[in-house]
Design a protein around this motif. Structure first.
Motif, PDB file in Angstrom:
ATOM      1  N   GLU A   1       0.546  -1.362  -0.177  1.00  0.00           N
ATOM      2  CA  GLU A   1      -0.057  -0.227   0.322  1.00  0.00           C
ATOM      3  C   GLU A   1       1.653   1.468  -0.267  1.00  0.00           C
ATOM      4  O   GLU A   1       0.254   2.741  -0.821  1.00  0.00           O
ATOM      5  CB  GLU A   1      -0.884  -0.203   1.349  1.00  0.00           C
ATOM      6  CG  GLU A   1      -1.656  -1.211   0.998  1.00  0.00           C
ATOM      7  CD  GLU A   1      -2.643  -1.006   0.080  1.00  0.00           C
ATOM      8  OE1 GLU A   1      -3.682   0.063  -0.134  1.00  0.00           O
ATOM      9  OE2 GLU A   1      -3.311  -2.101  -0.725  1.00  0.00           O
ATOM     10  N   GLU A   2       2.467   1.004   0.308  1.00  0.00           N
ATOM     11  CA  GLU A   2       3.076   2.181   0.440  1.00  0.00           C
ATOM     12  C   GLU A   2       3.759   2.487  -0.490  1.00  0.00           C
ATOM     13  O   GLU A   2       3.580   3.550  -0.566  1.00  0.00           O
ATOM     14  CB  GLU A   2       3.812   2.584   1.521  1.00  0.00           C
ATOM     15  CG  GLU A   2       3.435   2.410   3.404  1.00  0.00           C
ATOM     16  CD  GLU A   2       2.602   0.373   3.517  1.00  0.00           C
ATOM     17  OE1 GLU A   2       1.959   0.561   4.843  1.00  0.00           O
ATOM     18  OE2 GLU A   2       2.896  -0.248   3.036  1.00  0.00           O
ATOM     19  N   PHE A   3       3.781   1.381  -1.608  1.00  0.00           N
ATOM     20  CA  PHE A   3       4.183   1.577  -3.071  1.00  0.00           C
ATOM     21  C   PHE A   3       3.561   2.547  -3.167  1.00  0.00           C
ATOM     22  O   PHE A   3       4.086   3.247  -4.342  1.00  0.00           O
ATOM     23  CB  PHE A   3       5.211   0.454  -3.554  1.00  0.00           C
ATOM     24  CG  PHE A   3       5.562   0.681  -4.572  1.00  0.00           C
ATOM     25  CD1 PHE A   3       6.927   0.984  -4.346  1.00  0.00           C
ATOM     26  CD2 PHE A   3       4.930  -0.156  -5.418  1.00  0.00           C
ATOM     27  CE1 PHE A   3       8.023   1.203  -5.934  1.00  0.00           C
ATOM     28  CE2 PHE A   3       5.655  -0.222  -6.221  1.00  0.00           C
ATOM     29  CZ  PHE A   3       7.068   0.257  -6.955  1.00  0.00           C
ATOM     30  N   LYS A   4       1.992   1.861  -3.346  1.00  0.00           N
ATOM     31  CA  LYS A   4       0.990   2.590  -4.903  1.00  0.00           C
ATOM     32  C   LYS A   4       0.640   3.846  -3.966  1.00  0.00           C
ATOM     33  O   LYS A   4       0.614   4.673  -5.266  1.00  0.00           O
ATOM     34  CB  LYS A   4      -0.224   1.351  -3.808  1.00  0.00           C
ATOM     35  CG  LYS A   4      -0.463   0.042  -4.559  1.00  0.00           C
ATOM     36  CD  LYS A   4      -1.869  -0.720  -4.250  1.00  0.00           C
ATOM     37  CE  LYS A   4      -1.224  -2.403  -4.504  1.00  0.00           C
ATOM     38  NZ  LYS A   4      -3.087  -3.075  -4.306  1.00  0.00           N
ATOM     39  N   GLU A   5       0.885   4.306  -3.313  1.00  0.00           N
ATOM     40  CA  GLU A   5       1.143   5.469  -2.679  1.00  0.00           C
ATOM     41  C   GLU A   5       1.605   6.050  -3.051  1.00  0.00           C
ATOM     42  O   GLU A   5       1.805   7.431  -4.124  1.00  0.00           O
ATOM     43  CB  GLU A   5       0.884   5.912  -1.146  1.00  0.00           C
ATOM     44  CG  GLU A   5       0.696   7.062  -0.565  1.00  0.00           C
ATOM     45  CD  GLU A   5      -0.784   8.113  -0.241  1.00  0.00           C
ATOM     46  OE1 GLU A   5      -1.025   8.926  -0.347  1.00  0.00           O
ATOM     47  OE2 GLU A   5      -1.773   6.699  -0.685  1.00  0.00           O
ATOM     48  N   MET A   6       2.959   6.018  -3.282  1.00  0.00           N
ATOM     49  CA  MET A   6       4.385   6.647  -4.359  1.00  0.00           C
ATOM     50  C   MET A   6       4.343   6.211  -5.890  1.00  0.00           C
ATOM     51  O   MET A   6       4.653   7.310  -6.177  1.00  0.00           O
ATOM     52  CB  MET A   6       5.796   5.602  -4.254  1.00  0.00           C
ATOM     53  CG  MET A   6       5.825   6.091  -2.733  1.00  0.00           C
ATOM     54  SD  MET A   6       7.648   4.476  -1.920  1.00  0.00           S
ATOM     55  CE  MET A   6       7.784   4.162  -0.094  1.00  0.00           C
ATOM     56  N   LEU A   7       3.306   5.612  -6.038  1.00  0.00           N
ATOM     57  CA  LEU A   7       2.859   6.009  -7.556  1.00  0.00           C
ATOM     58  C   LEU A   7       1.772   6.604  -7.828  1.00  0.00           C
ATOM     59  O   LEU A   7       2.368   7.408  -8.909  1.00  0.00           O
ATOM     60  CB  LEU A   7       2.560   4.277  -7.895  1.00  0.00           C
ATOM     61  CG  LEU A   7       4.384   2.680  -7.371  1.00  0.00           C
ATOM     62  CD1 LEU A   7       2.828   1.596  -8.145  1.00  0.00           C
ATOM     63  CD2 LEU A   7       4.840   2.872  -8.599  1.00  0.00           C
ATOM     64  N   ASP A   8       0.908   6.391  -7.305  1.00  0.00           N
ATOM     65  CA  ASP A   8       0.410   8.085  -7.173  1.00  0.00           C
ATOM     66  C   ASP A   8       0.476   9.134  -7.226  1.00  0.00           C
ATOM     67  O   ASP A   8       0.659   9.796  -7.991  1.00  0.00           O
ATOM     68  CB  ASP A   8      -0.953   7.353  -6.436  1.00  0.00           C
ATOM     69  CG  ASP A   8      -1.822   6.000  -6.457  1.00  0.00           C
ATOM     70  OD1 ASP A   8      -1.960   5.812  -7.574  1.00  0.00           O
ATOM     71  OD2 ASP A   8      -2.775   6.399  -5.556  1.00  0.00           O
ATOM     72  N   GLU A   9       1.393   9.250  -6.306  1.00  0.00           N
ATOM     73  CA  GLU A   9       2.323  10.616  -6.463  1.00  0.00           C
ATOM     74  C   GLU A   9       2.913  10.860  -7.325  1.00  0.00           C
ATOM     75  O   GLU A   9       3.553  12.120  -7.447  1.00  0.00           O
ATOM     76  CB  GLU A   9       2.964  10.532  -4.397  1.00  0.00           C
ATOM     77  CG  GLU A   9       2.300  10.770  -3.087  1.00  0.00           C
ATOM     78  CD  GLU A   9       2.677  10.473  -2.192  1.00  0.00           C
ATOM     79  OE1 GLU A   9       4.534  10.279  -2.104  1.00  0.00           O
ATOM     80  OE2 GLU A   9       3.053  10.702  -1.960  1.00  0.00           O
ATOM     81  N   ALA A  10       4.393  10.048  -7.490  1.00  0.00           N
ATOM     82  CA  ALA A  10       4.506   9.943  -9.143  1.00  0.00           C
ATOM     83  C   ALA A  10       3.918  11.046 -10.047  1.00  0.00           C
ATOM     84  O   ALA A  10       4.657  11.239 -11.240  1.00  0.00           O
ATOM     85  CB  ALA A  10       5.503   9.018  -9.182  1.00  0.00           C
ATOM     86  N   THR A  11       2.919   9.687 -10.187  1.00  0.00           N
ATOM     87  CA  THR A  11       1.014   9.844 -11.574  1.00  0.00           C
ATOM     88  C   THR A  11       1.464  11.694 -11.261  1.00  0.00           C
ATOM     89  O   THR A  11       1.595  11.907 -12.534  1.00  0.00           O
ATOM     90  CB  THR A  11       0.311   9.464 -11.892  1.00  0.00           C
ATOM     91  OG1 THR A  11       1.241   7.840 -11.746  1.00  0.00           O
ATOM     92  CG2 THR A  11      -0.570   9.685 -12.919  1.00  0.00           C
ATOM     93  N   ALA A  12       1.266  12.448  -9.689  1.00  0.00           N
ATOM     94  CA  ALA A  12       0.395  13.088 -10.188  1.00  0.00           C
ATOM     95  C   ALA A  12       1.499  14.213 -10.213  1.00  0.00           C
ATOM     96  O   ALA A  12       1.364  15.266 -10.970  1.00  0.00           O
ATOM     97  CB  ALA A  12      -0.056  13.656  -8.494  1.00  0.00           C
ATOM     98  N   ILE A  13       2.664  14.414  -9.802  1.00  0.00           N
ATOM     99  CA  ILE A  13       3.980  15.042  -9.841  1.00  0.00           C
ATOM    100  C   ILE A  13       4.262  15.041 -11.239  1.00  0.00           C
ATOM    101  O   ILE A  13       4.907  16.361 -11.858  1.00  0.00           O
ATOM    102  CB  ILE A  13       5.554  14.546  -8.622  1.00  0.00           C
ATOM    103  CG1 ILE A  13       4.906  14.857  -7.451  1.00  0.00           C
ATOM    104  CG2 ILE A  13       6.387  15.732  -8.864  1.00  0.00           C
ATOM    105  CD1 ILE A  13       5.916  14.334  -6.588  1.00  0.00           C
TER     106      ILE A  13
END
Length: 228
Positions: free
Chosen positions: A26-38
């Protein structure tokens, strides 16, 4: 000469990479979402604040099974630009490899390939990080190798993959965590296996032939099947 096995009657296994050959926490998925947004804001120039962009990513997954697709459809970003911007920011080091996965894969005496929605460069980095690069060297492919950026829009890319590696779809077992990908693999005659982690939310999908909770459950079944 190696004595070949078959798994569910198939001599070829084609693996998805992300969240299949390694788990996305779940932590990694959050990082992926943040990377997409940035990527959408800083690399593609969208006039959005971070929280709005991140909410768009969540909405995009829910609607399109793809975190960046909403920026393509609503903001006119090209699929290629979205793909490239995201993969430049996709984190690798936080990925936690499975224990003893290579040992189990080596015991599967079938032809094995990878077909991923990650870029070729990112596939290479991930496979090196999780210790599978040498095993799959020369046998992993990205969607971008076929001029597309998704696996869940058409079955034609699966046929192109089969043509590339010289196999018939009917001889292939396709293993993926995303049921939207499996639908198109099934259309050209592949046998489909879904890997899930919590609940099998796609149990009603008739194009999924088999489903297993985690890759180890599938591998243990496959190895036991051929030991019998």
């Amino acid at each position: 000469m190696m004595e070949l096995m078959v798994i569910f009657g198939k001599p070829v296994v084609i693996w998805d990479l992300d969240n299949t050959l390694y788990p996305e926490t779940e932590e990694f998925k959050e990082m992926l979402d943040e990377a997409t947004a940035i990527a959408a804001i800083e690399d593609l120039g969208l006039n959005l604040d971070f929280e709005t962009a991140k909410a768009k990513v969540t909405e995009s997954y829910r609607t399109y099974r793809d975190g960046g697709e909403i920026f393509v459809k609503e903001y006119g970003i090209s699929p290629k630009a979205m793909f490239e911007a995201y993969h430049k920011r996709k984190p690798i080091n936080p990925i936690i490899p499975y224990d003893n996965l290579l040992e189990k894969l080596e015991k599967l005496k079938v032809e094995q390939y990878i077909f991923s929605t990650s870029s070729r460069e990112v596939c290479t980095k991930i496979l090196k990080h999780i210790g599978l690069y040498e095993f799959f060297k020369g046998r992993f492919y990205s969607v971008e190798d076929f001029g597309v950026y998704k696996k869940n829009e058409s079955c034609s890319v699966y046929q192109q993959l089969c043509d590339k590696i010289g196999v018939k779809p009917q001889d292939c077992l396709f293993v993926d965590d995303s049921y939207s990908n499996l639908e198109f693999a099934k259309q050209i005659g592949m046998t489909t296996v879904r890997i899930f982690y919590k609940e099998n939310s796609a149990k009603d999908k008739t194009y999924i032939d088999h489903a297993y909770k985690g890759i180890n459950s599938f591998l243990d079944t496959a190895l036991a099947q051929n030991a019998a």
